[in-house]
Design a protein around this motif. Structure first.
Motif, PDB file in Angstrom:
ATOM      1  N   LYS A 262      10.054 -23.547   3.606  1.00 60.82           N
ATOM      2  CA  LYS A 262       8.816 -24.361   3.226  1.00 60.82           C
ATOM      3  C   LYS A 262       7.636 -23.794   3.792  1.00 60.82           C
ATOM      4  O   LYS A 262       6.300 -23.540   3.341  1.00 60.82           O
ATOM      5  N   VAL A 263       7.886 -23.150   5.130  1.00 64.68           N
ATOM      6  CA  VAL A 263       6.586 -22.393   5.615  1.00 64.68           C
ATOM      7  C   VAL A 263       6.326 -21.219   5.009  1.00 64.68           C
ATOM      8  O   VAL A 263       5.035 -20.753   4.643  1.00 64.68           O
ATOM      9  N   GLN A 264       7.374 -20.453   4.197  1.00 61.73           N
ATOM     10  CA  GLN A 264       6.976 -19.192   3.566  1.00 61.73           C
ATOM     11  C   GLN A 264       6.474 -19.683   2.177  1.00 61.73           C
ATOM     12  O   GLN A 264       5.346 -18.787   1.964  1.00 61.73           O
ATOM     13  N   GLU A 265       6.662 -20.765   1.903  1.00 58.76           N
ATOM     14  CA  GLU A 265       5.942 -21.199   0.387  1.00 58.76           C
ATOM     15  C   GLU A 265       4.535 -21.375   0.887  1.00 58.76           C
ATOM     16  O   GLU A 265       3.808 -20.894  -0.087  1.00 58.76           O
ATOM     17  N   LYS A 266       4.196 -22.035   2.070  1.00 61.75           N
ATOM     18  CA  LYS A 266       3.007 -22.289   2.291  1.00 61.75           C
ATOM     19  C   LYS A 266       2.295 -20.996   2.527  1.00 61.75           C
ATOM     20  O   LYS A 266       1.066 -21.053   2.272  1.00 61.75           O
ATOM     21  N   CYS A 267       2.886 -20.066   3.400  1.00 57.91           N
ATOM     22  CA  CYS A 267       2.187 -18.781   3.454  1.00 57.91           C
ATOM     23  C   CYS A 267       1.924 -18.224   2.243  1.00 57.91           C
ATOM     24  O   CYS A 267       0.810 -17.619   1.923  1.00 57.91           O
ATOM     25  N   GLN A 268       3.024 -18.139   1.256  1.00 56.71           N
ATOM     26  CA  GLN A 268       2.566 -17.697  -0.103  1.00 56.71           C
ATOM     27  C   GLN A 268       1.430 -18.312  -0.908  1.00 56.71           C
ATOM     28  O   GLN A 268       0.889 -17.822  -1.740  1.00 56.71           O
ATOM     29  N   LEU A 269       1.409 -19.649  -0.686  1.00 52.20           N
ATOM     30  CA  LEU A 269       0.395 -20.377  -1.208  1.00 52.20           C
ATOM     31  C   LEU A 269      -0.898 -20.063  -0.634  1.00 52.20           C
ATOM     32  O   LEU A 269      -1.994 -19.646  -1.713  1.00 52.20           O
ATOM     33  N   GLU A 270      -1.003 -19.713   0.465  1.00 53.91           N
ATOM     34  CA  GLU A 270      -2.262 -19.507   0.952  1.00 53.91           C
ATOM     35  C   GLU A 270      -2.688 -17.973   0.671  1.00 53.91           C
ATOM     36  O   GLU A 270      -3.871 -17.516   0.159  1.00 53.91           O
ATOM     37  N   ILE A 271      -1.633 -16.840   0.379  1.00 56.75           N
ATOM     38  CA  ILE A 271      -1.972 -15.583  -0.256  1.00 56.75           C
ATOM     39  C   ILE A 271      -2.417 -15.702  -1.397  1.00 56.75           C
ATOM     40  O   ILE A 271      -3.453 -15.003  -1.857  1.00 56.75           O
ATOM     41  N   ASN A 272      -1.744 -16.456  -2.113  1.00 55.62           N
ATOM     42  CA  ASN A 272      -2.109 -16.635  -3.470  1.00 55.62           C
ATOM     43  C   ASN A 272      -3.690 -17.067  -3.583  1.00 55.62           C
ATOM     44  O   ASN A 272      -4.431 -16.811  -4.551  1.00 55.62           O
ATOM     45  N   PHE A 273      -3.918 -18.132  -2.852  1.00 57.47           N
ATOM     46  CA  PHE A 273      -5.234 -18.737  -3.037  1.00 57.47           C
ATOM     47  C   PHE A 273      -6.191 -17.611  -2.588  1.00 57.47           C
ATOM     48  O   PHE A 273      -7.417 -17.496  -3.196  1.00 57.47           O
ATOM     49  N   ASN A 274      -6.000 -17.099  -1.400  1.00 57.48           N
ATOM     50  CA  ASN A 274      -6.951 -15.760  -0.894  1.00 57.48           C
ATOM     51  C   ASN A 274      -7.235 -14.757  -1.907  1.00 57.48           C
ATOM     52  O   ASN A 274      -8.153 -14.443  -2.080  1.00 57.48           O
ATOM     53  N   THR A 275      -5.933 -14.366  -2.548  1.00 59.88           N
ATOM     54  CA  THR A 275      -6.241 -13.376  -3.623  1.00 59.88           C
ATOM     55  C   THR A 275      -6.947 -13.771  -4.680  1.00 59.88           C
ATOM     56  O   THR A 275      -7.661 -13.035  -5.135  1.00 59.88           O
TER      57      THR A 275
END
Length: 725
Positions: A262-275
């Motif tokens: 879930k931490v990885q999903e959260k990081c991916q979510l942040e990456i997607n948001f910033n991108t």
């Protein structure tokens, strides 16, 4: 004036109506004034000459209009008008064989250049590989018809006029070619605009996909958090040690197994948001605002804190680190806010002077490299870009060096105890800075000089490739023709081959000059490289035909030519020696008709049967003897046939009779006369045995002959209608 409006695309002053000369002159003057307003100088062209129908002046003015409004605006790289149009044509037709555009007259005569221009931009309209250089009229008409039908370029030229003219009109061809330039450049602009629109739509679609992915991933993660938080906040006491240990084990499983994904999903979510935000900002689009409650920073904090008491027992997580991390000492050493002269460390004023001491370490060796001597043109351009980046970086340190000198000067004025050492170090830095500047300038000059030389060599390589390819094809075709087997049957055929070979040999001096010119281009490129210590890497990038291949094939052609001469002369000698045996069959033209005539005479004798049977028998035997006496002529013909066979002559245009046909006719003639004599002898025996009178026998013969004419077995006459069948 109408012509000017069509070509320029602008509206001219309204002309005066009227048929008087003054009205016409005024109208022409308006047109000339408009031309002059566009910066076109009209020399010795007046309205009176145009109105009076001066053809030379009128054509000159029309060409001036075309040049100004259709050709002058053409620009390719740094060239314009005629030179720019020529360069554009050369660039577009460079990959095509048998096309070498050097001007606007001779280079377009075979029509291949027109077809190449169309095929380069619209390959579906032209089957270029099927075009032949030796059929210019077809090539030209094909290009003109395709251009008129599919490109809306009117047919301004006539194929026969171009082919039948030693030097086609340059202005006419230039005008026509400019139509291709405007047609294709306009299409290219439209295609570029369409590509931009497609790119914008693709970016928007990608952004929408990112938004949808964010919403979906955030929803899934939010659902997991809602299920997890009650369990984390559960602080109900456990009654036994086993229950407590089990709960602790469950929490450890949560930290080790369930939370990391879930931490990885959260990081991916942040990456997607910033991108997504970056893409929207670059596209000048409004920032993305997730649905309410789906911001990562809003719903992740309870999970990060680990659920109250459980998090406390297990210690703070990375998300719970103090706000002051890292320590101040670490920030001072590695932070992003260095002092004005040094790095991020706290140093003494004297230390600032030595901060740039290692600046030139390794730089001088890099600047002294001669890697450009073995570089290709693309490598040189990359080295120049790298050097420009280095120069920019070096220029960024200029103020720093000046500030160091100022600090050293200030320390000297303040009687700093270590001032001599500081000054020495400062002087060393300044000297190194000067050396770097000098080396940088020298390397730039060397790189730019090498770039120009490599561009010259590259142009020579391209010219070599454009001329070497067709010359190599010509040599391959020549070698194939020189080694081609030939079969001839007459002296005329071999003489035709010899004449064609002599014509080929007459082209060899010009071919040798072309070979020398091609090799001269390669030698010139090598000379430039050797003169400037440039080590060329590999072969010509535009062709695989090397000078060694050209020389090898040329030597092969030179060897094959005398061999072909010898083979043709031998065949000519054979054909000459076989001419007499060929013509001797004229004897067959005598024997054949003679046999035919005798066959017809025998048939006629057997039908008519004049006189008594004894008289007929005597006449037939005399006839038989005359046939037998003709036998030497048949034997002579056999001897001549034997000579022809030994000379390997299997076809002869001097006669339609073959020896086999003569033999069959001769045997048939002997058989027919013998059979006729036998019939008469049988008739005599029948007459004597039956006592039939001569009149009765003639009556029987007449009746038999009458009905025998209707039978397919009437006469076995030798047919000469198809003696070779």
């Amino acid at each position: 004036m109408l012509l000017l409006e069509v070509i320029s695309g602008e509206r001219l002053p309204k002309p005066e109506r009227g048929k008087m000369r003054v009205h016409k002159i005024n109208n022409v003057n308006k047109a000339l004034d408009f031309i002059a307003s566009k910066g076109v100088k009209l020399v010795s062209i007046g309205a009176e000459e145009i109105v009076d129908g001066n053809a030379k002046m009128t054509l000159g003015m029309i060409w001036t209009i075309i040049l100004r409004f259709a050709i002058q605006d053409i620009s390719v790289e740094e060239t314009s008008a005629k030179e720019g149009l020529l360069l554009w044509c050369q660039r577009k037709t460079a990959p095509y064989k048998n096309v070498n555009v050097q001007n606007f007259h001779i280079s377009w005569k075979d029509g291949l250049a027109f077809n190449a221009l169309i095929h380069r931009h619209r390959p579906e309209l032209i089957e270029y590989d099927k075009l032949r250089k030796d059929d210019p009229v077809t090539n030209l008409n094909n290009a003109f018809e395709v251009a008129e039908k599919y490109l809306d370029i009117p047919k301004m030229l006539d194929a026969e006029d171009i082919v039948n003219t030693a030097r086609p009109d340059e202005k006419a061809i230039m005008t026509y070619v400019s139509s291709f330039y405007h047609a294709f450049s306009g299409a290219q602009k439209a295609e570029t605009a369409a590509n931009r629109i497609c790119k914008v739509l693709a970016v928007n679609q990608e952004n929408e996909h990112l938004m949808e992915d964010y919403e979906k991933l955030a929803s899934d993660l939010l659902e997991w958090i809602k299920r997890t938080i009650p369990w984390l906040e559960d602080r109900s006491p456990q009654k036994t040690i086993q229950e407590m240990q089990q709960k602790l084990e469950d929490f450890r499983d949560y930290r080790r197994v369930h939370k990391p994904p879930k931490v990885q999903e959260k990081c991916q979510l942040e990456i997607n948001f910033n991108t997504l935000q970056t893409k929207l900002r670059l596209s000048n689009r409004p920032a993305f605002m997730p649905s309410e409650g789906k911001m990562v920073s809003g719903f992740w904090m309870p999970v990060s804190l680990g659920g109250g008491g459980k998090a406390v027992r297990l210690g703070p997580s990375f998300e719970g680190m103090p706000a002051g991390w890292p320590p101040p000492s670490r920030r001072t050493r590695h932070g992003a806010s260095p002092s004005a002269y040094g790095g991020g460390q706290s140093v003494s004023p004297a230390g600032e002077v030595t901060a740039l001491a290692p600046l030139s370490l390794g730089k001088e060796a890099m600047l002294k490299q001669k890697d450009y001597e073995t570089a290709t043109l693309s490598d040189i351009k990359a080295l120049i870009r790298k050097h420009e980046a280095f120069e920019s970086d070096l220029a960024a340190h200029q103020d720093r060096v000046e500030q160091i000198a100022a600090i050293a000067q200030e320390l000297s004025e303040l009687d700093y105890y270590d001032s001599p050492s500081v000054n020495a170090r400062c002087q060393k830095i300044c000297d190194q800075w000067d050396v770097l500047g000098s080396l940088t300038h020298s390397r730039r000059e060397a790189l730019e000089k090498t770039e120009k030389q490599l561009e010259t060599i590259d142009e020579l390589h391209l010219e070599y490739a454009k001329r070497a390819a067709p010359f190599n094809n010509w040599m391959e075709s020549a070698m194939e023709d020189l080694q081609d087997m030939f079969i001839v049957h007459t002296i005329e055929e071999i003489e035709g081959l010899i004449a064609a070979h002599d014509q080929f040999k007459s082209t060899l001096p010009d071919a040798d000059k072309e070979r020398e010119a091609i090799l001269g281009i390669q030698r010139e490129a090598q000379r430039i490289a050797d003169l400037n210590s440039i080590k060329l890497s590999g072969n010509n990038p535009y062709t695989s035909v090397t000078p060694q291949i050209i020389n090898s094939k040329w030597e092969r052609v030179q060897q094959l030519v005398p061999k072909r001469d010898h083979a043709l002369l031998d065949e000519q000698s054979k054909q000459s020696s076989s001419t007499a045996p060929r013509r001797s069959p004229s004897q067959a033209n005598i024997v054949g008709p003679w046999i035919q005539t005798k066959m017809e005479e025998i048939g006629r004798i057997s039908i008519e049967m004049n006189g008594t049977l004894e008289d007929q028998l005597n006449h037939l035997k005399q006839y038989e003897q005359s046939i037998v006496d003709y036998k030497p002529n048949i034997d002579l013909l056999e001897q001549q046939h034997q000579l022809i066979q030994e000379a390997l002559i299997f076809d002869n245009k001097h006669t339609n009779y073959t020896m086999e046909h003569i033999r069959v006719g001769w045997e048939q003639l002997l058989t027919t006369i013998a059979r006729t004599i036998n019939e008469v002898e049988n008739q005599i025996l029948t007459r004597d045995a039956k006592g039939i009178s001569q009149e009765q026998m003639q009556e029987f013969r007449a009746s038999f002959n009458h009905f025998d004419k209707r039978s397919p077995r009437t006469r076995d006459v030798w047919d000469v209608s198809s003696p070779r069948g």
